[in-house]
Design an enzyme around this catalytic site. Structure first.
Site: not given
Ligand code: GRF
Length: 208
Positions: A12-14, A108, A110
């Site tokens: 969940g860093t994003n 999304n 990617h």
């Molecule tokens: C990220 O590298 C994203 O691009 C990929 O999965 C990863 C998710 O990381 N699809 P996080 O859960 O947001 O830390």
């Protein structure tokens, strides 16, 4: 106010980048209505709870078959009454019924510069392993709308990142996240919140 649902599977860093940039005012007119995870152990769920965001688990394990799970996932999203679904490391194939219901309303992230290193089989560390095997010197990330293909929807934003000598897939993955993913995903949401992203003939136009 743009209401978003963030769908997660892992760290969940994003999601955290989105939470932080709403708090800092880098993303405005946007509210996270809820977080949905297919994985009950995802650390992303803890991040949501810490931020006071409603979080729920919709796991295929808890349903008799895929079709029933797909329906439950769509019901969960519908219950949040959102304008945009953000896939932030969500490792479930999005059901067609959801794509039909939310056409050009699902984005999304990617971890490559599409159309390189994308499509079936390119996820997580595999993307970075493939880039290092090919010896490319620039990698990056892409935010795109989700259509019925794999990584084929209209591209909203991209950012390039340099490969450095001695990179491992893990090191490269981290750099792509820090320099690209955590930057362009919040930026794309802010653009959408302000009506600056339009799709015409399969191409996304993003106003300055
Ligand atoms: C990220 O590298 C994203 O691009 C990929 O999965 C990863 C998710 O990381 N699809 P996080 O859960 O947001 O830390």
């Amino acid at each position: 106010m743009l209401r978003i649902a963030v769908l997660v599977s892992g760290g969940g860093t994003n999601l955290q980048a989105i939470i932080d940039k709403i708090a800092s005012g880098d993303i405005t007119d946007t509210e996270i209505a809820g977080v949905i995870s297919n994985n009950e152990n995802a650390y992303a769920l803890t991040r949501a709870k810490k931020a006071g965001i409603p979080a729920m688990v919709v796991s295929p394990k808890n349903f008799e078959n895929r079709e029933v799970f797909n329906r439950a996932l769509l019901d969960a999203v519908d219950s949040l009454n959102v304008d945009l679904i953000v896939l932030a490391g969500f490792l479930v194939v999005i059901p067609e019924i959801m794509i039909d219901a939310y056409t050009n309303k699902i984005i999304n992230i990617h971890p490559s510069l599409i159309p390189s290193f994308c499509g079936t089989g390119y996820y997580g560390l595999k993307v970075h392993e493939a880039a290092l095997s090919r010896g490319v010197k620039l990698v990056g990330a892409t935010v795109h709308f989700v259509d019925k293909g794999t990584d084929t929807g209209p591209i909203i934003m991209q950012k390039a990142v340099e490969v450095k000598n001695g990179d491992t897939p893990e090191v490269l993955q981290r750099r792509v996240m820090e320099q690209a993913e955590w930057v362009i995903m919040p930026a794309a949401i802010d653009k959408i919140a302000h009506g600056k992203v339009k799709v015409t003939d399969g191409i996304a136009i993003v106003e300055d």
